[in-house]
Design a protein around this motif. Structure first.
Motif, PDB file in Angstrom:
ATOM      1  N   ILE A  44       0.841  -1.188   0.000  1.00 51.16           N
ATOM      2  CA  ILE A  44       0.000   0.000   0.000  1.00 51.16           C
ATOM      3  C   ILE A  44       0.879   1.241   0.000  1.00 51.16           C
ATOM      4  CG2 ILE A  44      -2.025  -0.993   1.133  1.00 51.16           C
ATOM      5  CD1 ILE A  44      -1.004   0.227   3.767  1.00 51.16           C
ATOM      6  N   ARG A  45       0.291   2.310  -0.492  1.00 54.60           N
ATOM      7  CA  ARG A  45       0.929   3.628  -0.417  1.00 54.60           C
ATOM      8  C   ARG A  45      -0.056   4.563   0.255  1.00 54.60           C
ATOM      9  NH1 ARG A  45       0.895   8.062  -3.941  1.00 54.60           N
ATOM     10  NH2 ARG A  45      -0.197   6.818  -5.521  1.00 54.60           N
ATOM     11  N   VAL A  46       0.385   5.230   1.307  1.00 57.21           N
ATOM     12  CA  VAL A  46      -0.455   6.191   2.021  1.00 57.21           C
ATOM     13  C   VAL A  46       0.046   7.585   1.666  1.00 57.21           C
ATOM     14  CG1 VAL A  46      -1.254   6.979   4.283  1.00 57.21           C
ATOM     15  CG2 VAL A  46      -0.851   4.536   3.885  1.00 57.21           C
ATOM     16  N   TYR A  47      -0.864   8.497   1.334  1.00 58.05           N
ATOM     17  CA  TYR A  47      -0.412   9.783   0.812  1.00 58.05           C
ATOM     18  C   TYR A  47      -1.438  10.888   1.042  1.00 58.05           C
ATOM     19  CZ  TYR A  47      -3.716   8.884  -2.962  1.00 58.05           C
ATOM     20  OH  TYR A  47      -4.866   8.634  -3.670  1.00 58.05           O
ATOM     21  N   ASP A  48      -0.968  12.101   0.885  1.00 57.39           N
ATOM     22  CA  ASP A  48      -1.803  13.290   0.791  1.00 57.39           C
ATOM     23  C   ASP A  48      -1.001  14.320   0.018  1.00 57.39           C
ATOM     24  OD1 ASP A  48      -4.031  15.031   1.230  1.00 57.39           O
ATOM     25  OD2 ASP A  48      -2.879  16.037   2.794  1.00 57.39           O
ATOM     26  N   GLY A  49      -1.380  14.547  -1.216  1.00 57.08           N
ATOM     27  CA  GLY A  49      -0.600  15.439  -2.073  1.00 57.08           C
ATOM     28  C   GLY A  49       0.782  14.870  -2.319  1.00 57.08           C
ATOM     29  N   ASP A  50       1.805  15.683  -2.058  1.00 54.94           N
ATOM     30  CA  ASP A  50       3.190  15.244  -2.267  1.00 54.94           C
ATOM     31  C   ASP A  50       3.723  14.404  -1.105  1.00 54.94           C
ATOM     32  OD1 ASP A  50       3.277  16.547  -4.698  1.00 54.94           O
ATOM     33  OD2 ASP A  50       4.058  18.420  -3.829  1.00 54.94           O
ATOM     34  N   LEU A  51       3.018  14.397   0.002  1.00 59.23           N
ATOM     35  CA  LEU A  51       3.438  13.606   1.161  1.00 59.23           C
ATOM     36  C   LEU A  51       3.040  12.146   0.949  1.00 59.23           C
ATOM     37  CD1 LEU A  51       2.167  15.994   3.982  1.00 59.23           C
ATOM     38  CD2 LEU A  51       4.540  15.710   3.242  1.00 59.23           C
ATOM     39  N   GLN A  52       3.968  11.228   1.160  1.00 58.72           N
ATOM     40  CA  GLN A  52       3.625   9.827   0.968  1.00 58.72           C
ATOM     41  C   GLN A  52       4.606   8.896   1.669  1.00 58.72           C
ATOM     42  OE1 GLN A  52       4.098   8.157  -2.970  1.00 58.72           O
ATOM     43  NE2 GLN A  52       5.578   9.727  -3.548  1.00 58.72           N
ATOM     44  N   ALA A  53       4.136   7.683   1.911  1.00 54.90           N
ATOM     45  CA  ALA A  53       4.976   6.609   2.440  1.00 54.90           C
ATOM     46  C   ALA A  53       4.447   5.316   1.849  1.00 54.90           C
ATOM     47  CB  ALA A  53       4.928   6.574   3.959  1.00 54.90           C
ATOM     48  N   LYS A  54       5.361   4.389   1.558  1.00 52.50           N
ATOM     49  CA  LYS A  54       4.985   3.153   0.876  1.00 52.50           C
ATOM     50  C   LYS A  54       5.595   1.954   1.587  1.00 52.50           C
ATOM     51  CE  LYS A  54       5.528   0.881  -3.637  1.00 52.50           C
ATOM     52  NZ  LYS A  54       6.159   1.004  -4.978  1.00 52.50           N
ATOM     53  N   THR A  55       4.803   0.909   1.742  1.00 51.00           N
ATOM     54  CA  THR A  55       5.304  -0.305   2.388  1.00 51.00           C
ATOM     55  C   THR A  55       6.236  -1.072   1.454  1.00 51.00           C
ATOM     56  OG1 THR A  55       3.517  -1.704   1.552  1.00 51.00           O
ATOM     57  CG2 THR A  55       3.113  -0.558   3.639  1.00 51.00           C
ATOM     58  N   GLU A  56       6.911  -2.050   2.033  1.00 51.98           N
ATOM     59  CA  GLU A  56       7.650  -2.989   1.198  1.00 51.98           C
ATOM     60  C   GLU A  56       6.657  -3.888   0.457  1.00 51.98           C
ATOM     61  OE1 GLU A  56      10.700  -5.189   3.173  1.00 51.98           O
ATOM     62  OE2 GLU A  56      11.430  -3.437   4.279  1.00 51.98           O
ATOM     63  N   THR A  57       7.140  -4.594  -0.542  1.00 48.58           N
ATOM     64  CA  THR A  57       6.298  -5.508  -1.324  1.00 48.58           C
ATOM     65  C   THR A  57       6.249  -6.881  -0.656  1.00 48.58           C
ATOM     66  OG1 THR A  57       6.800  -4.366  -3.393  1.00 48.58           O
ATOM     67  CG2 THR A  57       6.018  -6.654  -3.552  1.00 48.58           C
ATOM     68  N   ILE A  58       5.028  -7.373  -0.456  1.00 42.20           N
ATOM     69  CA  ILE A  58       4.812  -8.709   0.107  1.00 42.20           C
ATOM     70  C   ILE A  58       4.132  -9.550  -0.975  1.00 42.20           C
ATOM     71  CG2 ILE A  58       3.828 -10.045   2.007  1.00 42.20           C
ATOM     72  CD1 ILE A  58       5.783  -7.907   2.953  1.00 42.20           C
ATOM     73  N   GLU A  59       4.864 -10.457  -1.554  1.00 44.62           N
ATOM     74  CA  GLU A  59       4.367 -11.192  -2.720  1.00 44.62           C
ATOM     75  C   GLU A  59       3.168 -12.087  -2.389  1.00 44.62           C
ATOM     76  OE1 GLU A  59       5.237 -10.637  -5.667  1.00 44.62           O
ATOM     77  OE2 GLU A  59       7.090  -9.489  -5.391  1.00 44.62           O
ATOM     78  N   VAL A  60       2.264 -12.193  -3.361  1.00 44.13           N
ATOM     79  CA  VAL A  60       1.113 -13.096  -3.252  1.00 44.13           C
ATOM     80  C   VAL A  60       1.618 -14.527  -3.094  1.00 44.13           C
ATOM     81  CG1 VAL A  60      -0.917 -14.028  -4.450  1.00 44.13           C
ATOM     82  CG2 VAL A  60      -0.359 -11.584  -4.631  1.00 44.13           C
ATOM     83  N   GLY A  61       0.987 -15.277  -2.195  1.00 41.16           N
ATOM     84  CA  GLY A  61       1.389 -16.666  -1.991  1.00 41.16           C
ATOM     85  C   GLY A  61       2.352 -16.871  -0.853  1.00 41.16           C
TER      86      GLY A  61
END
Length: 262
Positions: free
Chosen positions: A156-173
């Motif tokens: 997921i990516r959480v944001y508001d305008g230019d402010l943002q933070a993104k989690t690492e990728t957790i692969e399906v399976g």
């Protein structure tokens, strides 16, 4: 006559220590220096100076005893401050705990703190971000998707305008990316444990006054707006997490100091 200079030299070397300060005098001066350092607020150096007296001046028995007592005094002062800090922290923890329900099932190794505004029974048919906290202060989040089509989301990516933070990728399976379905409803839950939130928790708590959105990143994007109570749950959980960890640290420090001050 040729031997006289050498004899005089060795006599001077032999007599020199007797002309200097005794070990007791040197030890006493070092103890005074340690006490001055402590008065000036340099606790670490004061302890080191006092400890060195016991190593460097073996015959200064009284001064060694005084140095040991001085160290105990320092540890006693530190112990008092730590206990006072712990008392205040215990009150803060008790206040923060009012926002949570404690639960420990047969599958849980540690007691879990479930925020009262995020109990699953109230959220089973919605997509949302959940915060998790246990008695050790360990914290993580999960992204929960509920819908008619699979997203196969991995972050997921959480944001508001230019402010943002993104989690690492957790692969399906993988173990932390769980999927299930019932009739025409699809459920996806991705857990970002062991720091895999990549700063998203801190981001939400820091920017809770913003109109935060979250996008579920998968084969297609899915957007939600973070509810005010979800943002508050993150703030409360993060605050309690830090308090619980500090509480454990203080309890260990106090146990150690009690031994040294005794």
């Amino acid at each position: 006559m040729k031997l006289m200079p050498a004899v005089l030299f060795f006599l001077a070397v032999a007599l020199f220590p007797a002309c200097g300060k005794s070990e007791r005098q040197q030890a006493a001066e070092k103890l005074q220096a340690a006490q001055l350092l402590y008065q000036q607020g340099d606790t670490a150096q004061a302890l080191l100076q006092a400890d060195s007296i016991q190593i460097a001046y073996k015959t200064a028995i009284q001064e060694i005893s005084a140095a040991k007592q001085f160290q105990k005094q320092i540890y006693g002062d530190i112990l008092f401050r730590k206990q006072d800090e712990l008392d205040k922290l215990n009150q803060a923890v008790a206040e923060l705990e009012k926002n949570f329900v404690k639960e420990k099932t047969e599958f849980d190794r540690y007691t879990q703190y479930i925020h009262k505004r995020q109990e699953f029974q109230r959220r089973w048919n919605k997509s949302f971000i959940q915060i998790y906290l246990d008695e050790r202060g360990e914290l993580y989040i999960s992204s929960n998707y509920y819908g008619e089509e699979w997203l196969n989301h991995t972050g997921i990516r959480v944001y508001d305008g230019d402010l943002q933070a993104k989690t690492e990728t957790i692969e399906v399976g993988t173990a932390l990316n769980h999927q299930s379905d019932f009739m025409n409803t699809k459920w996806e839950k991705v857990s970002y444990m062991d720091g895999k939130d990549n700063g998203v928790i801190e981001f939400i708590a820091t920017h809770a006054d913003c109109n935060l959105k979250a996008v579920f990143l998968g084969k297609r994007y899915y957007y939600i707006i973070l509810e005010s109570y979800d943002k508050q749950a993150v703030i409360d959980a993060l605050s309690l997490s830090k308090a619980l960890k500090r509480q454990a640290e203080l309890q260990q420090e106090i146990t150690m100091l009690q031994t040294k001050a005794g």
